[in-house]
Design a protein around this motif. Structure first.
Motif, short mmCIF file in Angstrom:
data_model
loop_
_atom_site.label_atom_id
_atom_site.label_comp_id
_atom_site.label_asym_id
_atom_site.label_seq_id
_atom_site.Cartn_x
_atom_site.Cartn_y
_atom_site.Cartn_z
N ALA A 1 0.86 -1.18 0.00
CA ALA A 1 0.00 0.00 0.00
C ALA A 1 0.89 1.22 0.00
O ALA A 1 2.03 1.18 0.48
CB ALA A 1 -0.93 0.02 1.21
N ALA A 2 0.39 2.29 -0.55
CA ALA A 2 1.13 3.55 -0.58
C ALA A 2 0.15 4.68 -0.29
O ALA A 2 -1.00 4.65 -0.71
CB ALA A 2 1.80 3.76 -1.94
N ALA A 3 0.63 5.67 0.44
CA ALA A 3 -0.19 6.84 0.76
C ALA A 3 0.55 8.09 0.34
O ALA A 3 1.79 8.13 0.32
CB ALA A 3 -0.49 6.88 2.26
N SER A 4 -0.21 9.11 -0.01
CA SER A 4 0.38 10.39 -0.39
C SER A 4 -0.48 11.50 0.20
O SER A 4 -1.49 11.26 0.86
CB SER A 4 0.48 10.51 -1.91
OG SER A 4 1.22 11.67 -2.27
N LEU B 1 4.32 10.45 -6.20
CA LEU B 1 3.79 9.46 -7.14
C LEU B 1 4.93 8.73 -7.85
O LEU B 1 4.88 7.51 -8.06
CB LEU B 1 2.87 10.15 -8.15
CG LEU B 1 1.67 10.89 -7.55
CD1 LEU B 1 0.79 11.46 -8.65
CD2 LEU B 1 0.87 9.96 -6.65
N TRP B 2 5.97 9.48 -8.21
CA TRP B 2 7.16 8.85 -8.80
C TRP B 2 7.77 7.83 -7.84
O TRP B 2 8.16 6.73 -8.24
CB TRP B 2 8.19 9.93 -9.17
CG TRP B 2 9.59 9.44 -9.27
CD1 TRP B 2 10.21 8.89 -10.35
CD2 TRP B 2 10.58 9.45 -8.21
NE1 TRP B 2 11.52 8.55 -10.04
CE2 TRP B 2 11.76 8.89 -8.74
CE3 TRP B 2 10.57 9.89 -6.89
CZ2 TRP B 2 12.92 8.76 -7.98
CZ3 TRP B 2 11.72 9.75 -6.12
CH2 TRP B 2 12.88 9.19 -6.68
N LEU C 1 19.30 11.22 -6.47
CA LEU C 1 18.18 10.97 -5.56
C LEU C 1 18.38 11.75 -4.27
O LEU C 1 19.52 11.99 -3.84
CB LEU C 1 18.05 9.48 -5.23
CG LEU C 1 17.91 8.49 -6.38
CD1 LEU C 1 17.81 7.07 -5.82
CD2 LEU C 1 16.71 8.81 -7.24
N CYS C 2 17.27 12.13 -3.63
CA CYS C 2 17.35 12.85 -2.36
C CYS C 2 16.09 12.59 -1.56
O CYS C 2 15.06 12.17 -2.10
CB CYS C 2 17.53 14.36 -2.59
SG CYS C 2 16.30 15.12 -3.68
N GLY C 3 16.16 12.84 -0.25
CA GLY C 3 14.99 12.59 0.58
C GLY C 3 15.11 13.19 1.96
O GLY C 3 16.20 13.57 2.40
N GLU C 4 13.98 13.28 2.64
CA GLU C 4 13.91 13.86 3.97
C GLU C 4 13.02 12.99 4.86
O GLU C 4 12.19 12.23 4.36
CB GLU C 4 13.36 15.28 3.90
CG GLU C 4 12.00 15.36 3.22
CD GLU C 4 11.54 16.77 2.94
OE1 GLU C 4 12.33 17.72 3.14
OE2 GLU C 4 10.38 16.94 2.52
N GLU C 5 13.18 13.15 6.17
CA GLU C 5 12.47 12.27 7.11
C GLU C 5 10.97 12.53 7.15
O GLU C 5 10.23 11.71 7.70
CB GLU C 5 13.06 12.40 8.51
CG GLU C 5 13.09 13.81 9.09
CD GLU C 5 11.79 14.23 9.73
OE1 GLU C 5 11.05 13.35 10.17
OE2 GLU C 5 11.54 15.43 9.78
N SER C 6 10.51 13.62 6.57
CA SER C 6 9.08 13.93 6.56
C SER C 6 8.39 13.36 5.32
O SER C 6 7.44 13.94 4.80
CB SER C 6 8.85 15.43 6.67
OG SER C 6 9.59 16.13 5.69
N PHE C 7 8.89 12.23 4.83
CA PHE C 7 8.27 11.45 3.75
C PHE C 7 8.34 12.15 2.38
O PHE C 7 7.49 11.92 1.54
CB PHE C 7 6.81 11.10 4.10
CG PHE C 7 6.67 10.13 5.23
CD1 PHE C 7 6.71 8.76 5.01
CD2 PHE C 7 6.52 10.58 6.53
CE1 PHE C 7 6.60 7.86 6.06
CE2 PHE C 7 6.41 9.68 7.60
CZ PHE C 7 6.44 8.33 7.36
N GLY C 8 9.36 12.97 2.18
CA GLY C 8 9.58 13.56 0.86
C GLY C 8 10.75 12.89 0.16
O GLY C 8 11.81 12.71 0.76
N THR C 9 10.56 12.48 -1.09
CA THR C 9 11.61 11.84 -1.88
C THR C 9 11.59 12.44 -3.27
O THR C 9 10.53 12.76 -3.81
CB THR C 9 11.38 10.31 -1.99
OG1 THR C 9 10.94 9.80 -0.74
CG2 THR C 9 12.66 9.60 -2.41
N GLY C 10 12.76 12.61 -3.88
CA GLY C 10 12.81 13.18 -5.22
C GLY C 10 14.01 12.70 -6.00
O GLY C 10 14.87 11.97 -5.49
#
Length: 294
Positions: free
Chosen positions: A24-27, A130-131, A111-120
């Motif tokens: 499952a995935a949530a956004s 979504l990516w 790639l990069c990311g943060e602990e508040s559920f952001g990834t890019g």
């Protein structure tokens, strides 16, 4: 392998029903954040970034390799271990997506990311939930494994960074700022202190010099590094509904040969004790426990 071997079928059924989900995935409303879930588990954001980096060759765009990785300072160090294994750049930035953007624009990271559920990634200058979900689905399809198998396999290779965030919400701004100033002063002479079975290896107020434009920012949060391999980070945030919020980030590394399946609260109990004792949270802020644990 079951990521939670202590979870009996009966417990799993109570938590997730008789037919536990496979994936499952949530956004959020604008689709820029992501949360990945599998049977009886939520994948932590730090683990998610590290796992995507370690499985980048499952996605055609990244099969030629990654330029580098970046994470915000409070985010777990799981991605650092992947970057070291791949022999690529690893950047630790202050909280705020703009610091990733500079690195992305300069071609320093993929790639990069943060602990508040952001990834890019370098396909866009913003976080893209979504990516990230599609990336995860690609990893599952390419490996033929479930979420739990992928996560446990990653821990078995790189080790596990047990991680939690403790939020102390609704603090008065003035006393909270004075608390952080006291931490900065305490950090100067902290090396060598023994607390709850840990030795303070170093303590510092995080400052960042941007490798792209040379800009500098200071007072981004106090990080206390502990021996054996653990750390506590303190940041003050004004983004709460009222007053200020002290965010305390707890992290402890477990070697691949160690116990990778403990409950994070149990695994981090001593680190949590260090976080309270080092900062004097109860005495200085009047809080005996956090408002929220994530």
């Amino acid at each position: 392998p079951d990521p939670h071997p202590d979870h009996t079928p009966e417990l799993t059924a109570r938590m997730f029903g008789d037919d536990p989900l496979d994936f499952a995935a949530a956004s959020d409303g604008d689709g820029d954040r992501n949360m990945i879930m599998g049977p009886a588990m939520v994948v932590s954001p730090g683990d998610s970034l590290a796992i995507l980096a370690a499985h980048a060759d499952c996605v055609p765009r990244y099969r030629d390799g990654l330029k580098g990785l970046a994470r915000s300072m409070p985010t777990s160090r799981a991605a650092d271990r992947v970057a070291a294994a791949l022999g690529i750049e690893m950047h630790e930035t202050p909280t705020g997506w703009k610091f990733f953007t500079n690195l992305l624009d300069a071609g320093r990271i993929t790639l990069c990311g943060e602990e508040s559920f952001g990834t890019g990634s370098d396909h866009v200058r913003e976080k893209d939930g979504l990516w990230a979900v599609l990336f995860w689905l690609n990893v599952l399809a390419a490996t033929g494994k479930g979420v739990g198998e992928v996560v446990v396999g990653h821990w078995s290779r790189f080790g596990r960074d047990y991680y939690q965030r403790h939020d102390y919400e609704g603090l008065e701004v003035g006393p909270a700022q004075a608390f952080m100033q006291g931490l900065r002063e305490a950090a100067v002479e902290a090396e060598g202190r023994q607390i709850a079975g840990y030795r303070v290896q170093s303590a510092e107020d995080f400052a960042y010099s941007d490798p792209v434009d040379g800009s500098e920012v200071k007072q981004q949060g106090v990080t206390v590094r502990l021996s054996p391999d653990a750390r506590v980070t303190y940041r003050l945030s004004g983004t709460g509904s009222s007053g200020a919020t002290l965010r305390v980030y707890l992290e402890r590394f477990e070697d691949p040969a160690g116990d990778l399946h403990r409950d994070p609260a149990e695994a981090l109990a001593a680190v949590a004790e260090v976080s309270r004792a080092f900062a004097g949270i109860e005495a200085r802020l009047g809080r005996t426990e956090p408002s929220v644990i994530t």
